[in-house]
Design a protein around this motif. Structure first.
Motif, PDB file in Angstrom:
ATOM      1  N   THR A 152      -3.723   0.809 -27.722  1.00 28.69           N
ATOM      2  CA  THR A 152      -5.086   0.434 -28.107  1.00 28.69           C
ATOM      3  C   THR A 152      -5.188  -1.070 -28.318  1.00 28.69           C
ATOM      4  OG1 THR A 152      -5.478   2.590 -29.133  1.00 28.69           O
ATOM      5  CG2 THR A 152      -6.885   0.762 -29.862  1.00 28.69           C
ATOM      6  N   ALA A 153      -4.205  -1.644 -29.005  1.00 27.00           N
ATOM      7  CA  ALA A 153      -4.208  -3.083 -29.269  1.00 27.00           C
ATOM      8  C   ALA A 153      -4.122  -3.882 -27.977  1.00 27.00           C
ATOM      9  CB  ALA A 153      -3.046  -3.447 -30.196  1.00 27.00           C
ATOM     10  N   LEU A 154      -3.220  -3.489 -27.092  1.00 29.21           N
ATOM     11  CA  LEU A 154      -3.087  -4.207 -25.824  1.00 29.21           C
ATOM     12  C   LEU A 154      -4.359  -4.098 -24.991  1.00 29.21           C
ATOM     13  CD1 LEU A 154       0.600  -3.354 -24.847  1.00 29.21           C
ATOM     14  CD2 LEU A 154      -0.293  -5.529 -25.718  1.00 29.21           C
ATOM     15  N   ALA A 155      -4.984  -2.929 -24.992  1.00 29.14           N
ATOM     16  CA  ALA A 155      -6.234  -2.756 -24.254  1.00 29.14           C
ATOM     17  C   ALA A 155      -7.331  -3.645 -24.822  1.00 29.14           C
ATOM     18  CB  ALA A 155      -6.667  -1.292 -24.285  1.00 29.14           C
ATOM     19  N   ALA A 156      -7.382  -3.761 -26.145  1.00 28.21           N
ATOM     20  CA  ALA A 156      -8.435  -4.553 -26.788  1.00 28.21           C
ATOM     21  C   ALA A 156      -8.247  -6.048 -26.584  1.00 28.21           C
ATOM     22  CB  ALA A 156      -8.472  -4.239 -28.287  1.00 28.21           C
ATOM     23  N   LEU A 157      -7.005  -6.489 -26.432  1.00 27.81           N
ATOM     24  CA  LEU A 157      -6.713  -7.923 -26.447  1.00 27.81           C
ATOM     25  C   LEU A 157      -6.323  -8.504 -25.099  1.00 27.81           C
ATOM     26  CD1 LEU A 157      -4.690  -7.841 -29.773  1.00 27.81           C
ATOM     27  CD2 LEU A 157      -6.940  -8.906 -29.454  1.00 27.81           C
ATOM     28  N   THR A 158      -6.258  -7.688 -24.062  1.00 30.04           N
ATOM     29  CA  THR A 158      -5.833  -8.183 -22.756  1.00 30.04           C
ATOM     30  C   THR A 158      -7.033  -8.334 -21.833  1.00 30.04           C
ATOM     31  OG1 THR A 158      -3.702  -7.083 -23.041  1.00 30.04           O
ATOM     32  CG2 THR A 158      -4.275  -7.770 -20.813  1.00 30.04           C
ATOM     33  N   VAL A 159      -7.143  -9.514 -21.218  1.00 33.34           N
ATOM     34  CA  VAL A 159      -8.244  -9.800 -20.308  1.00 33.34           C
ATOM     35  C   VAL A 159      -7.710 -10.051 -18.906  1.00 33.34           C
ATOM     36  CG1 VAL A 159     -10.141 -11.382 -19.782  1.00 33.34           C
ATOM     37  CG2 VAL A 159      -9.615 -10.814 -22.160  1.00 33.34           C
ATOM     38  N   THR A 160      -6.750 -10.954 -18.796  1.00 30.90           N
ATOM     39  CA  THR A 160      -6.202 -11.383 -17.519  1.00 30.90           C
ATOM     40  C   THR A 160      -4.737 -10.968 -17.443  1.00 30.90           C
ATOM     41  OG1 THR A 160      -7.655 -13.289 -17.515  1.00 30.90           O
ATOM     42  CG2 THR A 160      -5.738 -13.409 -16.080  1.00 30.90           C
ATOM     43  N   GLY A 161      -4.350 -10.285 -16.390  1.00 32.73           N
ATOM     44  CA  GLY A 161      -2.951  -9.877 -16.247  1.00 32.73           C
ATOM     45  C   GLY A 161      -2.567  -8.806 -17.236  1.00 32.73           C
ATOM     46  N   ARG A 162      -1.321  -8.866 -17.714  1.00 34.08           N
ATOM     47  CA  ARG A 162      -0.812  -7.831 -18.611  1.00 34.08           C
ATOM     48  C   ARG A 162      -0.523  -8.332 -20.025  1.00 34.08           C
ATOM     49  NH1 ARG A 162       4.119  -6.003 -15.126  1.00 34.08           N
ATOM     50  NH2 ARG A 162       4.067  -8.223 -14.770  1.00 34.08           N
ATOM     51  N   ILE A 163      -0.523  -9.660 -20.202  1.00 30.65           N
ATOM     52  CA  ILE A 163      -0.183 -10.231 -21.505  1.00 30.65           C
ATOM     53  C   ILE A 163      -1.452 -10.411 -22.331  1.00 30.65           C
ATOM     54  CG2 ILE A 163       0.833 -12.250 -22.664  1.00 30.65           C
ATOM     55  CD1 ILE A 163       2.861 -10.528 -21.100  1.00 30.65           C
ATOM     56  N   PRO A 164      -1.446  -9.947 -23.597  1.00 32.39           N
ATOM     57  CA  PRO A 164      -2.643 -10.088 -24.431  1.00 32.39           C
ATOM     58  C   PRO A 164      -3.016 -11.559 -24.657  1.00 32.39           C
ATOM     59  CG  PRO A 164      -0.817  -9.144 -25.682  1.00 32.39           C
ATOM     60  CD  PRO A 164      -0.361  -9.258 -24.280  1.00 32.39           C
ATOM     61  N   GLU A 165      -4.309 -11.814 -24.770  1.00 36.16           N
ATOM     62  CA  GLU A 165      -4.831 -13.178 -24.881  1.00 36.16           C
ATOM     63  C   GLU A 165      -4.176 -14.016 -25.977  1.00 36.16           C
ATOM     64  OE1 GLU A 165      -7.161 -15.018 -22.819  1.00 36.16           O
ATOM     65  OE2 GLU A 165      -6.294 -13.380 -21.665  1.00 36.16           O
ATOM     66  N   PRO A 166      -3.932 -13.483 -27.179  1.00 34.34           N
ATOM     67  CA  PRO A 166      -3.311 -14.342 -28.183  1.00 34.34           C
ATOM     68  C   PRO A 166      -1.951 -14.889 -27.734  1.00 34.34           C
ATOM     69  CG  PRO A 166      -4.255 -12.419 -29.223  1.00 34.34           C
ATOM     70  CD  PRO A 166      -4.329 -12.182 -27.737  1.00 34.34           C
ATOM     71  N   LEU A 167      -1.166 -14.101 -27.027  1.00 35.52           N
ATOM     72  CA  LEU A 167       0.131 -14.572 -26.530  1.00 35.52           C
ATOM     73  C   LEU A 167      -0.032 -15.483 -25.327  1.00 35.52           C
ATOM     74  CD1 LEU A 167       2.361 -11.378 -26.853  1.00 35.52           C
ATOM     75  CD2 LEU A 167       2.249 -13.374 -28.374  1.00 35.52           C
ATOM     76  N   ARG A 168      -0.933 -15.135 -24.443  1.00 36.49           N
ATOM     77  CA  ARG A 168      -1.175 -15.957 -23.251  1.00 36.49           C
ATOM     78  C   ARG A 168      -1.641 -17.351 -23.654  1.00 36.49           C
ATOM     79  NH1 ARG A 168      -4.470 -17.189 -19.031  1.00 36.49           N
ATOM     80  NH2 ARG A 168      -6.411 -16.682 -20.064  1.00 36.49           N
ATOM     81  N   ALA A 169      -2.574 -17.409 -24.601  1.00 37.09           N
ATOM     82  CA  ALA A 169      -3.089 -18.707 -25.052  1.00 37.09           C
ATOM     83  C   ALA A 169      -2.021 -19.497 -25.815  1.00 37.09           C
ATOM     84  CB  ALA A 169      -4.328 -18.506 -25.922  1.00 37.09           C
ATOM     85  N   ALA A 170      -1.261 -18.835 -26.666  1.00 38.44           N
ATOM     86  CA  ALA A 170      -0.196 -19.539 -27.407  1.00 38.44           C
ATOM     87  C   ALA A 170       0.808 -20.147 -26.435  1.00 38.44           C
ATOM     88  CB  ALA A 170       0.496 -18.580 -28.377  1.00 38.44           C
ATOM     89  N   HIS A 171       1.140 -19.413 -25.381  1.00 36.29           N
ATOM     90  CA  HIS A 171       2.075 -19.899 -24.366  1.00 36.29           C
ATOM     91  C   HIS A 171       1.501 -21.126 -23.648  1.00 36.29           C
ATOM     92  CE1 HIS A 171       5.191 -19.649 -21.300  1.00 36.29           C
ATOM     93  NE2 HIS A 171       4.239 -19.790 -20.402  1.00 36.29           N
ATOM     94  N   LEU A 172       0.237 -21.054 -23.258  1.00 37.96           N
ATOM     95  CA  LEU A 172      -0.397 -22.176 -22.560  1.00 37.96           C
ATOM     96  C   LEU A 172      -0.518 -23.406 -23.458  1.00 37.96           C
ATOM     97  CD1 LEU A 172      -3.178 -20.247 -20.616  1.00 37.96           C
ATOM     98  CD2 LEU A 172      -1.145 -21.331 -19.647  1.00 37.96           C
ATOM     99  N   ILE A 173      -0.891 -23.204 -24.699  1.00 34.53           N
ATOM    100  CA  ILE A 173      -1.014 -24.321 -25.637  1.00 34.53           C
ATOM    101  C   ILE A 173       0.355 -24.949 -25.887  1.00 34.53           C
ATOM    102  CG2 ILE A 173      -1.537 -24.908 -28.048  1.00 34.53           C
ATOM    103  CD1 ILE A 173      -3.817 -22.737 -27.804  1.00 34.53           C
ATOM    104  N   ALA A 174       1.374 -24.127 -26.095  1.00 34.46           N
ATOM    105  CA  ALA A 174       2.724 -24.649 -26.338  1.00 34.46           C
ATOM    106  C   ALA A 174       3.193 -25.515 -25.172  1.00 34.46           C
ATOM    107  CB  ALA A 174       3.696 -23.495 -26.578  1.00 34.46           C
ATOM    108  N   GLY A 175       2.972 -25.048 -23.960  1.00 40.22           N
ATOM    109  CA  GLY A 175       3.362 -25.821 -22.783  1.00 40.22           C
ATOM    110  C   GLY A 175       2.544 -27.078 -22.621  1.00 40.22           C
ATOM    111  N   GLY A 176       1.246 -26.980 -22.856  1.00 39.33           N
ATOM    112  CA  GLY A 176       0.363 -28.136 -22.705  1.00 39.33           C
ATOM    113  C   GLY A 176       0.665 -29.233 -23.700  1.00 39.33           C
ATOM    114  N   VAL A 177       0.886 -28.860 -24.941  1.00 40.42           N
ATOM    115  CA  VAL A 177       1.174 -29.853 -25.974  1.00 40.42           C
ATOM    116  C   VAL A 177       2.547 -30.488 -25.727  1.00 40.42           C
ATOM    117  CG1 VAL A 177       1.677 -30.119 -28.442  1.00 40.42           C
ATOM    118  CG2 VAL A 177      -0.327 -28.822 -27.702  1.00 40.42           C
ATOM    119  N   THR A 178       3.522 -29.702 -25.336  1.00 44.71           N
ATOM    120  CA  THR A 178       4.885 -30.196 -25.179  1.00 44.71           C
ATOM    121  C   THR A 178       5.098 -30.982 -23.888  1.00 44.71           C
ATOM    122  OG1 THR A 178       5.636 -28.285 -26.425  1.00 44.71           O
ATOM    123  CG2 THR A 178       7.304 -29.481 -25.183  1.00 44.71           C
ATOM    124  N   ARG A 179       4.595 -30.455 -22.787  1.00 44.40           N
ATOM    125  CA  ARG A 179       4.823 -31.086 -21.478  1.00 44.40           C
ATOM    126  C   ARG A 179       3.687 -31.989 -21.020  1.00 44.40           C
ATOM    127  NH1 ARG A 179       6.347 -25.542 -19.268  1.00 44.40           N
ATOM    128  NH2 ARG A 179       8.613 -25.479 -19.438  1.00 44.40           N
TER     129      ARG A 179
END
Length: 193
Positions: A152-179
């Motif tokens: 239920t949680a994954l269905a509610a939080l996933t928009v693009t692909g298979r990874i839920p948005e909070p994790l997808r965004a955290a990953h993108l922000i971490a890479g953007g800030v660092t690299r």
């Protein structure tokens, strides 16, 4: 419960030879909308990830609204293993660990037991979570919620692909800030015409 309000954490990329602290980013979501970002630091291969994540949940300003903590894997900054049951106890929130594929447990165990200070205790924390389970196209471990609730949680939080948005965004922000730029999944080229 809908599990529509969640915070997801991921660590920043770091060089293999790096020792010391690694940045960690968390994103606060209400369903598909980003409501906040938090950042902190954990020690490479250290033992402070659980307390730092609990601190960041409190610092988010949204703790009373959250339904769930999402982790991109059970460890941050190399082998800084999160004690998920303790994180649940400290925050009062269920913890859902998400991975694209299950790790090579034998290789992980060998690395922890032969190369990482405190590795035996870290392996015990991982082993206590039990095996990863398939769930909506990813693999999960969970503390404080049933498999159906994880779905239920994954269905509610996933928009693009298979990874839920909070994790997808955290990953993108971490890479953007660092690299200086982030890398997500492949973007399909536009058709010419």
């Amino acid at each position: 419960m809908s599990f529509s309000h969640a915070i997801g954490f991921d660590d920043a990329p770091f060089a293999r030879e790096h020792r010391g602290d690694v940045a960690v980013f968390g994103t606060v979501y209400a369903r598909h909308t980003l409501h906040g970002v938090v950042s902190g630091r954990v020690q490479r291969d250290g033992q402070d990830s659980t307390s730092e994540l609990a601190r960041l949940v409190a610092a988010s300003g949204a703790a009373e609204h959250l339904h769930l903590i999402l982790l991109q894997g059970v460890a941050l900054a190399g082998f800084n293993v999160v004690d998920a049951p303790t994180l649940r106890a400290l925050t009062g929130l269920p913890v859902l660990i998400v991975a694209r594929r299950p790790p090579d447990w034998a290789r992980l165990r060998a690395a922890l037991l032969t190369r990482v200070p405190g590795g035996a205790e870290k392996w015990r924390l991982i082993e206590a979570l039990g095996p990863m389970e398939p769930c909506r196209g990813v693999w999960v471990q969970r503390v404080g919620l049933h498999l159906a609730e994880a779905e239920t949680a994954l269905a509610a939080l996933t928009v693009t692909g298979r990874i839920p948005e909070p994790l997808r965004a955290a990953h993108l922000i971490a890479g953007g800030v660092t690299r200086g730029s982030s890398r997500g999944g492949r973007v399909q080229p536009r058709e010419k015409g």
